[in-house]
Design a protein around this motif. Structure first.
Motif, PDB file in Angstrom:
ATOM      1  N   UNK A  39       5.894  10.098   1.494  1.00  0.00           N
ATOM      2  CA  UNK A  39       5.273   8.801   1.233  1.00  0.00           C
ATOM      3  C   UNK A  39       5.359   7.891   2.432  1.00  0.00           C
ATOM      4  N   UNK A  40       4.101   7.043   2.417  1.00  0.00           N
ATOM      5  CA  UNK A  40       4.327   5.933   3.462  1.00  0.00           C
ATOM      6  C   UNK A  40       4.038   4.644   2.523  1.00  0.00           C
ATOM      7  N   UNK A  41       4.767   3.430   2.794  1.00  0.00           N
ATOM      8  CA  UNK A  41       4.588   2.160   2.286  1.00  0.00           C
ATOM      9  C   UNK A  41       4.332   1.045   3.393  1.00  0.00           C
ATOM     10  N   UNK A  42       3.480   0.174   3.166  1.00  0.00           N
ATOM     11  CA  UNK A  42       3.222  -0.926   4.105  1.00  0.00           C
ATOM     12  C   UNK A  42       3.401  -1.992   2.795  1.00  0.00           C
ATOM     13  N   UNK A  43       4.482  -2.692   3.207  1.00  0.00           N
ATOM     14  CA  UNK A  43       4.640  -4.177   2.416  1.00  0.00           C
ATOM     15  C   UNK A  43       4.065  -5.322   2.761  1.00  0.00           C
TER      16      UNK A  43
ATOM     17  N   UNK B  61       7.411   1.849   5.897  1.00  0.00           N
ATOM     18  CA  UNK B  61       8.663   2.747   5.421  1.00  0.00           C
ATOM     19  C   UNK B  61       7.940   4.138   5.191  1.00  0.00           C
ATOM     20  N   UNK B  62       8.572   5.114   6.074  1.00  0.00           N
ATOM     21  CA  UNK B  62       8.261   6.372   5.651  1.00  0.00           C
ATOM     22  C   UNK B  62       9.443   6.774   4.810  1.00  0.00           C
ATOM     23  N   UNK B  63       9.217   7.648   3.682  1.00  0.00           N
ATOM     24  CA  UNK B  63      10.134   8.045   2.766  1.00  0.00           C
ATOM     25  C   UNK B  63      10.021   9.526   2.309  1.00  0.00           C
TER      26      UNK B  63
ATOM     27  N   UNK C 295       0.842  -1.365   0.168  1.00  0.00           N
ATOM     28  CA  UNK C 295      -0.222  -0.027   0.145  1.00  0.00           C
ATOM     29  C   UNK C 295       0.926   1.109  -0.040  1.00  0.00           C
ATOM     30  N   UNK C 296       0.519   2.227  -0.770  1.00  0.00           N
ATOM     31  CA  UNK C 296       1.586   3.475  -0.898  1.00  0.00           C
ATOM     32  C   UNK C 296       0.586   4.652  -0.833  1.00  0.00           C
ATOM     33  N   UNK C 297       0.861   5.239   0.136  1.00  0.00           N
ATOM     34  CA  UNK C 297       0.154   6.852   0.335  1.00  0.00           C
ATOM     35  C   UNK C 297       1.195   7.877   0.072  1.00  0.00           C
TER      36      UNK C 297
ATOM     37  N   UNK D  71      15.224  10.346   2.068  1.00  0.00           N
ATOM     38  CA  UNK D  71      15.513   9.729   3.730  1.00  0.00           C
ATOM     39  C   UNK D  71      14.395   8.770   3.898  1.00  0.00           C
ATOM     40  N   UNK D  72      14.890   7.436   4.404  1.00  0.00           N
ATOM     41  CA  UNK D  72      13.991   6.491   4.802  1.00  0.00           C
ATOM     42  C   UNK D  72      13.760   6.297   6.286  1.00  0.00           C
ATOM     43  N   UNK D  73      12.490   5.621   6.841  1.00  0.00           N
ATOM     44  CA  UNK D  73      12.485   5.325   8.115  1.00  0.00           C
ATOM     45  C   UNK D  73      11.555   4.366   8.157  1.00  0.00           C
ATOM     46  N   UNK D  74      12.077   3.198   8.819  1.00  0.00           N
ATOM     47  CA  UNK D  74      11.363   1.984   8.845  1.00  0.00           C
ATOM     48  C   UNK D  74      11.195   1.387  10.193  1.00  0.00           C
ATOM     49  N   UNK D  75       9.960   0.615  10.170  1.00  0.00           N
ATOM     50  CA  UNK D  75       9.520   0.138  11.395  1.00  0.00           C
ATOM     51  C   UNK D  75       8.770  -1.158  11.175  1.00  0.00           C
ATOM     52  N   UNK D  76       8.670  -2.219  12.134  1.00  0.00           N
ATOM     53  CA  UNK D  76       7.653  -3.457  11.717  1.00  0.00           C
ATOM     54  C   UNK D  76       6.765  -3.177  12.974  1.00  0.00           C
TER      55      UNK D  76
END
Length: 234
Positions: A216-220, A201-203, A136-138, A174-179
């Motif tokens: 952007x925010x991605x949920x993989x 992932x926020x980028x 999902x990409x916002x 810049x990327x910011x990651x969390x699970x």
């Protein structure tokens, strides 16, 4: 698109078209200058970008060599050019869920450095790789730099639109990651179960001027996504 960017694309495409492998040597600086009809400074800049992307490596006094390519189907976490650049061998599609011109909230304004009265385009998509849901990409695009977006544009590569149609240069991110676990809405879109794990992932993407233009925010999907990182020296 600038001269050095065109050279970057041409050299990378040449490596792909000629099936060059790790350790294969590229032409000399002089030959590259003649081949692409550009100055030495342009070649230097293009090769430095390719080296940062992990496409080549340079040995002083010996030349420029092809670096081993990533494993097929893996997304480069250091790349700032979108999925298309990484997954050329796959069929990438987008299902557009929303394209709206909105007033951004405080978080989006802070990331994009928006003025209080400024509007942004909000785009929400499902991204597919070979008909499997990837994420999902916002995304939020500053209207100052992206004056127009539509559903038909959002169905294709937005980075291609930004660079080719709008003439902007995307430079870095810049990327910011969390699970964490998926909520009900996320799991429904990804066709998973609520509570399943996911990488978030926020980028924040920047233009060559250093100005942020896309947050952007991605949920993989944990079953359909794979990533890699290349080291460029110690």
């Amino acid at each position: 698109m600038s001269k050095y960017q065109k050279v970057v694309e041409q050299i990378e495409q040449n490596i792909i078209d000629n099936h060059l492998q790790q350790g294969d040597k590229l032409p000399t600086f002089q030959d590259l200058m003649k081949q692409y009809d550009v100055s030495k400074s342009t070649i230097v800049k293009a090769l430095n970008i390719l080296e940062k992307r992990g496409v080549i490596y340079q040995i002083q006094g010996s030349g420029v060599f092809v670096r081993r390519r990533k494993r097929t189907g893996y997304i480069n976490f250091l790349e700032s050019q979108g999925f298309t650049a990484d997954l050329k061998e796959f069929q990438m599609k987008s299902k557009v869920l929303a394209v709206e011109l909105i007033r951004p909230n405080e978080e989006v304004r802070a990331n994009l450095k928006c003025a209080a009265e400024e509007q942004v385009y909000f785009v929400k998509r499902l991204r597919f790789i070979n008909d499997q849901i990837l994420c999902i990409e916002e995304s939020y695009y500053r209207q100052k730099y992206v004056p127009y977006l539509s559903r038909s544009i959002a169905e294709e590569s937005l980075f291609h639109y930004v660079e080719k149609a709008l003439g902007l240069t995307i430079s870095f991110s810049d990327k910011y990651l969390h699970v964490r676990k998926l909520d009900e809405k996320e799991s429904e879109l990804l066709e998973l179960e609520a509570g399943d794990p996911a990488l978030f992932v926020e980028e924040l993407f920047y233009l060559s001027t250093g100005e942020p233009f896309d947050f952007s925010r991605m949920v993989y999907h944990y079953e359909h996504s794979q990533f890699f990182v290349q080291s460029n020296g110690l």
